[in-house]
Write a protein that holds these residues in place. Structure first.
Motif, mmCIF file in Angstrom:
data_model
loop_
_atom_site.group_PDB
_atom_site.id
_atom_site.type_symbol
_atom_site.label_atom_id
_atom_site.label_comp_id
_atom_site.label_asym_id
_atom_site.label_seq_id
_atom_site.Cartn_x
_atom_site.Cartn_y
_atom_site.Cartn_z
ATOM 1 N N GLU A 1 -19.163 6.529 8.396
ATOM 2 C CA GLU A 1 -19.766 6.668 9.715
ATOM 3 C C GLU A 1 -20.035 5.278 10.281
ATOM 4 O O GLU A 1 -20.586 4.422 9.601
ATOM 5 N N ASP B 1 -15.909 10.375 8.601
ATOM 6 C CA ASP B 1 -17.239 10.688 9.104
ATOM 7 C C ASP B 1 -17.331 10.302 10.582
ATOM 8 O O ASP B 1 -17.466 9.131 10.915
ATOM 9 N N GLU B 2 -17.232 11.292 11.427
ATOM 10 C CA GLU B 2 -17.316 11.111 12.878
ATOM 11 C C GLU B 2 -16.402 10.013 13.409
ATOM 12 O O GLU B 2 -16.868 9.039 14.005
ATOM 13 N N SER C 1 -23.208 13.469 6.443
ATOM 14 C CA SER C 1 -22.855 12.151 5.880
ATOM 15 C C SER C 1 -23.297 12.057 4.431
ATOM 16 O O SER C 1 -22.591 11.494 3.586
#
Ligand SMILES: Nc1ncnc2c1ncn2[C@@H]1O[C@H](COP(=O)(O)OP(=O)(O)OP(=O)(O)O)[C@@H](O)[C@H]1O
Ligand SMILES: [Mg+2]
Lengths: 240, 297
Positions: free
Chosen positions: A83, A159-160, A41
């Motif tokens: 994220e 991000d994820e 991240s």
């Protein structure tokens, strides 16, 4: 298209990135995998200037964008789906999408892009007047991706995106990522679900303790013994 | 009956005045989570601006009002730029301390420049004139009409701005999440500056009307109205615009009408606001329109 050279980031005394170099090629999908706290991240936050690097350089389409204000980086066509989604809970779905296109002036194209996003995520269309804070987690993730697409990015970094979603929704998200890429958008993807990510990616980078420990073609990394035992061992393949 | 009507209109005007300034506190709090203590001093300066524009430079009152607005906005924006912007990523307490520092600085500066000898706010006969309605029993000051109309127009414009313009939507976004707003390409400093322009502008309007009702200007003149308007914002639910307006009107009505019905209380009129504040904090700490919790993330 995106080239990072020797990037370091410190948080106070903690050295989160210790000289990261990586390259994302135009119209390709690259993925960055690694354990919790590896610095994934942080890498994306440094690219968008949300944290200031203590060393190294970031180039986008040949231009040095290190330390540029975030909005100028966004204006150059880089967007981040952060994220944990981070939709604006106090804004409607439509207003969230509108802010995705904040820097754009081409209003006729923008209205076509709403249609494109609603086509990708029909759920969002049904709920366009609802406050984003009242959407389900999966719907918020769709909104976060849709909002990023409203910027007409050249490079979308996620991000994820599959964090905390049901397997079926995860499959949808991965499907949509390849669809977005097929439209000519370059993708940089961070995933816990290493298996699915490497399958999708042209290039993979493995991050360990603030460094890139390994890189290669997505399929090649998938075959690599070390990676299989470290990251794929127990991960169930939900992409099928 | 006629005096009741007159008292009621006075109360309403005072309430609208409180409401306008309260909206400024509320917006600044909404975006920076800062109780802008410096605003009392801005209020005070604003009254001096009016004094100099009208009583010293002999501008007609409407130009005086415009000059006062412009200078007050300039002051508010400068304070933000110099004292708050450098602390964007500092802990909230630093920001609050900075605001208190600015308040003292301005107050002392005013004492030096304007001296502590009170000046009197310019007379504006046009607004202070009393209009007689009907058979001569119903009287209303033109100022009251001016205040109420200004309040309605300004708040409607503000709500339109926040709901229907791109900058307005961006303002609401920034008030929730700095980082993600930046990721949208929003210039958060510009958005915050706009908030201070609005807040200071509303404060100038409030100071103008306050000056016409209570025409004495001194370096500490902003403290009481500033505090009351902040209380109005808390009563309404700080961060909420409609709440701030309502809080202001409630405060104005309570203050004037209690004294009307119980003249013996007139010496205590400044206490009512604080009693209301304590009651609200005890029974509904989030204020009447307290922030709805819609955040799932
Ligand atoms: N704001 C911060 N202040 C201090 N340390 C931080 C901060 N953000 C991240 N770190 C530290 O930097 C390191 C890298 O964090 P980062 O969030 O980049 O990890 P990550 O690879 O994304 O992990 P995950 O997979 O859990 O999301 C961690 O050790 C983390 O504790
Ligand atoms: Mg992370």
């Amino acid at each position: 298209m995106l080239e990072i050279k020797n990037l370091s980031v410190n948080y106070g005394g903690i050295r989160a990135l210790k000289g990261v170099s990586l390259c994302v090629e135009q119209k390709k999908i690259a993925t960055l995998i690694g354990a919790n706290g590896a610095g994934k991240s942080t890498t994306l936050r440094a690219i968008t200037s949300l944290v200031k690097p203590s060393g190294g350089q970031i180039f986008f389409e040949g231009e040095d964008i290190t330390n540029m204000p975030t909005r100028e980086i966004v204006a150059r066509g880089i967007v981040l789906v952060p994220e944990g989604r981070h939709v604006f809970p106090n804004l409607t779905v439509l207003e969230n999408l509108m802010l995705g296109a904040y820097l754009r002036k081409d209003s006729s194209q923008i209205s076509r892009d709403y249609d494109y996003v609603f086509e990708l995520f029909p759920k969002l269309k049904e709920r366009s007047w609802q406050m984003a804070g009242t959407l389900s987690g999966g719907e918020q993730q769709m909104l976060a991706v849709g909002r990023a697409l409203m910027a007409r990015p050249k490079l979308i970094m996620m991000d994820e995106p599959s964090l905390g979603l049901a397997p079926l929704v995860v499959r949808d998200i991965f499907h949509i990522i390849s669809q977005i890429n097929a439209q000519g958008v370059t993708v940089l993807l961070i995933e816990q679900n290493a298996n699915a990510a490497l399958k999708l990616a042209d290039t993979g980078y493995v991050m360990e303790l603030g460094r890139i420990s390994m890189s290669g073609g997505g399929r090649d990394l998938l075959q690599n013994e070390q990676i299989r035992s470290a990251y794929l061992g127990k991960a169930k393949d939900v992409s099928k | 009956m006629a005096t009741l009507f007159q008292q009621f209109t006075n109360a309403l005007a005072l309430g609208c005045l409180y409401g306008l300034v309260a909206v400024g506190y509320s917006m600044v709090y909404g975006i920076l989570h800062l109780i802008n203590f410096a605003n009392s001093s801005v209020f005070m300066f604003s009254m001096y601006f009016a004094f100099y524009s009208v009583s010293v430079f002999y501008l007609p009152w409407y130009f005086g009002l415009i000059a006062m607005l412009a200078l007050t906005i300039l002051l508010g924006v400068c304070i933000e730029r110099i004292a708050y912007q450098p602390l964007r990523s500092a802990p909230r307490i630093s920001l609050t301390i900075s605001a208190i520092g600015v308040a003292y600085l301005l107050e002392n500066f005013a004492t030096v420049v304007f001296t502590a000898v009170p000046k009197s706010f310019p007379d504006i006969p046009f607004l202070q004139e009393v209009i007689v309605l009907g058979n001569g029993e119903w009287r209303i000051q033109r100022l009251v009409i001016f205040v109420v109309i200004s309040m309605v127009v300004l708040i409607a414009a503000l709500l339109f701005f926040l709901e229907h313009t791109k900058m307005g939507v961006a303002t609401r976004a920034v008030s929730k999440d700095f980082e993600t707003s930046q990721l949208m390409g929003i210039n958060i400093n510009a958005v915050i500056r706009v908030t201070f322009i609005i807040g200071s502008g509303l404060t100038a309007f409030g100071a103008f009307m306050w000056g016409l009702k209570y025409p004495q200007i001194s370096p500490t003149v902003g403290a009481m109205p500033g505090t009351k308007c902040f209380i109005a914002a808390v009563v309404g639910g700080i961060g909420n615009i409609k709440g701030a307006v309502l809080g202001g009107i409630i405060l104005g009505l309570v203050e004037v009408m209690l004294v009307y019905f119980f003249p013996g209380l007139s010496g205590y009129r400044d206490i009512f606001a604080f009693i209301i504040l304590i009651l609200i904090l005890l029974f509904k700490p989030t204020g009447l329109f307290g922030a709805k919790v819609t955040d799932k993330a």
